[in-house]
Design a protein around this motif. Structure first.
Motif, PDB file in Angstrom:
ATOM      1  N   UNK A 161       1.062  16.228 -11.605  1.00 33.93           N
ATOM      2  CA  UNK A 161      -0.118  16.921 -12.121  1.00 33.93           C
ATOM      3  C   UNK A 161      -0.189  18.346 -11.573  1.00 33.93           C
ATOM      4  N   UNK A 162       0.050  18.485 -10.285  1.00 35.56           N
ATOM      5  CA  UNK A 162       0.011  19.812  -9.678  1.00 35.56           C
ATOM      6  C   UNK A 162       1.106  20.702 -10.263  1.00 35.56           C
ATOM      7  N   UNK A 163       2.281  20.137 -10.501  1.00 37.38           N
ATOM      8  CA  UNK A 163       3.369  20.904 -11.106  1.00 37.38           C
ATOM      9  C   UNK A 163       3.003  21.421 -12.482  1.00 37.38           C
ATOM     10  N   UNK A 164       2.276  20.605 -13.249  1.00 34.50           N
ATOM     11  CA  UNK A 164       1.858  21.063 -14.582  1.00 34.50           C
ATOM     12  C   UNK A 164       0.812  22.176 -14.474  1.00 34.50           C
ATOM     13  N   UNK A 165      -0.005  22.134 -13.439  1.00 34.44           N
ATOM     14  CA  UNK A 165      -1.014  23.177 -13.231  1.00 34.44           C
ATOM     15  C   UNK A 165      -0.363  24.479 -12.773  1.00 34.44           C
ATOM     16  N   UNK A 166       0.562  24.385 -11.850  1.00 39.37           N
ATOM     17  CA  UNK A 166       1.117  25.595 -11.239  1.00 39.37           C
ATOM     18  C   UNK A 166       2.035  26.360 -12.183  1.00 39.37           C
ATOM     19  N   UNK A 167       2.559  25.724 -13.209  1.00 36.43           N
ATOM     20  CA  UNK A 167       3.410  26.452 -14.157  1.00 36.43           C
ATOM     21  C   UNK A 167       2.623  27.498 -14.936  1.00 36.43           C
ATOM     22  N   UNK A 168       1.319  27.348 -14.996  1.00 31.58           N
ATOM     23  CA  UNK A 168       0.470  28.299 -15.721  1.00 31.58           C
ATOM     24  C   UNK A 168       0.109  29.521 -14.871  1.00 31.58           C
TER      25      UNK A 168
ATOM     26  N   UNK B 180      -2.704  17.683  -4.546  1.00 28.34           N
ATOM     27  CA  UNK B 180      -1.809  17.378  -3.420  1.00 28.34           C
ATOM     28  C   UNK B 180      -2.558  17.192  -2.100  1.00 28.34           C
ATOM     29  N   UNK B 181      -3.595  17.968  -1.878  1.00 27.73           N
ATOM     30  CA  UNK B 181      -4.383  17.803  -0.658  1.00 27.73           C
ATOM     31  C   UNK B 181      -5.125  16.468  -0.673  1.00 27.73           C
ATOM     32  N   UNK B 182      -5.619  16.057  -1.838  1.00 23.37           N
ATOM     33  CA  UNK B 182      -6.279  14.752  -1.944  1.00 23.37           C
ATOM     34  C   UNK B 182      -5.292  13.618  -1.664  1.00 23.37           C
ATOM     35  N   UNK B 183      -4.075  13.748  -2.183  1.00 25.84           N
ATOM     36  CA  UNK B 183      -3.045  12.734  -1.924  1.00 25.84           C
ATOM     37  C   UNK B 183      -2.666  12.723  -0.443  1.00 25.84           C
ATOM     38  N   UNK B 184      -2.620  13.891   0.185  1.00 21.71           N
ATOM     39  CA  UNK B 184      -2.318  13.949   1.620  1.00 21.71           C
ATOM     40  C   UNK B 184      -3.430  13.291   2.430  1.00 21.71           C
ATOM     41  N   UNK B 185      -4.684  13.503   2.034  1.00 19.97           N
ATOM     42  CA  UNK B 185      -5.805  12.855   2.723  1.00 19.97           C
ATOM     43  C   UNK B 185      -5.668  11.342   2.623  1.00 19.97           C
ATOM     44  N   UNK B 186      -5.355  10.865   1.415  1.00 18.57           N
ATOM     45  CA  UNK B 186      -5.177   9.430   1.209  1.00 18.57           C
ATOM     46  C   UNK B 186      -4.011   8.899   2.031  1.00 18.57           C
ATOM     47  N   UNK B 187      -2.931   9.670   2.104  1.00 16.99           N
ATOM     48  CA  UNK B 187      -1.778   9.242   2.908  1.00 16.99           C
ATOM     49  C   UNK B 187      -2.161   9.103   4.374  1.00 16.99           C
ATOM     50  N   UNK B 188      -2.889  10.064   4.902  1.00 17.54           N
ATOM     51  CA  UNK B 188      -3.337   9.964   6.292  1.00 17.54           C
ATOM     52  C   UNK B 188      -4.233   8.765   6.510  1.00 17.54           C
TER      53      UNK B 188
ATOM     54  N   UNK C 257       0.826  -1.210   0.000  1.00 15.25           N
ATOM     55  CA  UNK C 257       0.000   0.000   0.000  1.00 15.25           C
ATOM     56  C   UNK C 257       0.859   1.258   0.000  1.00 15.25           C
ATOM     57  N   UNK C 258       1.961   1.246   0.729  1.00 13.62           N
ATOM     58  CA  UNK C 258       2.815   2.428   0.754  1.00 13.62           C
ATOM     59  C   UNK C 258       3.500   2.639  -0.593  1.00 13.62           C
ATOM     60  N   UNK C 259       3.808   1.561  -1.311  1.00 12.15           N
ATOM     61  CA  UNK C 259       4.363   1.709  -2.661  1.00 12.15           C
ATOM     62  C   UNK C 259       3.318   2.330  -3.597  1.00 12.15           C
ATOM     63  N   UNK C 260       2.088   1.858  -3.500  1.00 12.59           N
ATOM     64  CA  UNK C 260       1.004   2.440  -4.296  1.00 12.59           C
ATOM     65  C   UNK C 260       0.800   3.900  -3.910  1.00 12.59           C
ATOM     66  N   UNK C 261       0.833   4.178  -2.621  1.00 12.40           N
ATOM     67  CA  UNK C 261       0.668   5.543  -2.136  1.00 12.40           C
ATOM     68  C   UNK C 261       1.786   6.455  -2.640  1.00 12.40           C
TER      69      UNK C 261
ATOM     70  N   UNK D 212       0.972   7.277  -6.189  1.00  9.74           N
ATOM     71  CA  UNK D 212      -0.141   8.229  -6.255  1.00  9.74           C
ATOM     72  C   UNK D 212       0.345   9.636  -5.908  1.00  9.74           C
ATOM     73  N   UNK D 213       1.175   9.742  -4.877  1.00 10.71           N
ATOM     74  CA  UNK D 213       1.702  11.062  -4.503  1.00 10.71           C
ATOM     75  C   UNK D 213       2.601  11.624  -5.600  1.00 10.71           C
ATOM     76  N   UNK D 214       3.396  10.774  -6.236  1.00  9.55           N
ATOM     77  CA  UNK D 214       4.245  11.216  -7.342  1.00  9.55           C
ATOM     78  C   UNK D 214       3.396  11.765  -8.485  1.00  9.55           C
TER      79      UNK D 214
END
Length: 171
Positions: A58-65, A140-148, A44-48, A51-53
Motif C-alpha cells: 500500500x505504501x509503495x502505491x502511495x509513494x509512486x505518486x 508502515x509506521x502502523x505495521x511497525x507499531x503492531x510488530x513491536x 501471529x508472526x505469519x499474520x504479522x 500485514x507488513x507485506x
C-alpha cells in the motif's frame, strides 16, 4: 492415575482450569506448553508478516505518486517513524502486560475476554479496511507499531491468564 501436576502440588488434575490457547499445559510448563506457545507465536508472526507485506505494498502505491525529492524525504521520515513506532508498540504492550499481572484475570474471565474478542473481530476487520485506505501514507509506521506489540506480547515469561489461574488455584 494422577498426573504429575496433581501429585506434585496436591491439586487434582480435574481442578486445573483450561486457559484459551494453552489448555491445561500452563500448569506444568512442559514440552507441550512450550510447543503451544511457539505455535501461537508462529501463527501471529505469519499474520504479522502478511500485514507488513500489505502495508508495504500500500505504501509503495502511495509513494509512486510523489515527486522524487519528496519521496526521498518521505521515505526517511517513514523509516524514522517506523523505528519510533516499533519501540512505542513494544512499550505499550509491556506496560499493559505489567498492569494485567498486577490484577490478573480469573480463568473464567480470560475465557469470556477471548470469546468477546472473537465476536468483535469481524466488525473491527471491516472497519479497519476503510481506515487503512485513509492511513496509507503512514501504514508502515502502523505495521511497525503492531510488530513491536506482537513481539513484546510473545516474549513474556508468563501470560496474565496464567498468573490469574495460579492465583485462583491458591485460593
Amino acid at each position: 492415575m494422577a498426573s504429575k501436576a496433581s501429585s506434585d502440588s496436591g491439586v487434582p488434575a480435574t481442578a486445573i482450569p483450561a486457559l484459551p490457547g494453552l489448555g491445561t499445559t500452563w500448569y506444568a510448563r512442559g514440552p507441550r506448553y512450550w510447543l503451544r506457545r511457539a505455535l501461537g507465536a508462529a501463527l501471529w508472526f505469519a499474520v504479522l508478516a502478511f500485514v507488513c507485506y500489505v502495508a508495504l505494498r500500500l505504501y509503495g502505491s502511495f509513494r509512486t505518486e510523489l515527486p522524487p525529492v519528496v519521496r526521498t524525504v518521505w521515505d526517511g521520515a517513514q523509516a524514522a517513524g517506523s523505528c519510533v513506532a516499533l519501540v512505542w508498540g513494544w512499550r505499550v504492550q509491556r506496560r499493559g502486560h505489567r498492569a494485567e499481572l498486577r490484577q490478573p484475570p480469573s480463568p473464567g474471565w480470560a475465557r469470556a475476554d477471548k470469546r468477546d474478542a472473537t465476536r468483535r473481530s469481524p466488525g473491527l476487520a471491516v472497519a479497519g479496511r476503510a481506515l487503512l485506505l485513509v492511513a496509507t501514507p503512514v501504514v508502515p509506521a502502523l505495521a511497525a507499531w503492531l510488530a513491536g506489540w506482537v513481539v513484546a506480547s510473545f516474549t513474556v515469561r508468563e501470560y496474565p491468564s496464567e498468573a490469574g489461574a495460579r492465583r485462583a488455584l491458591r485460593g
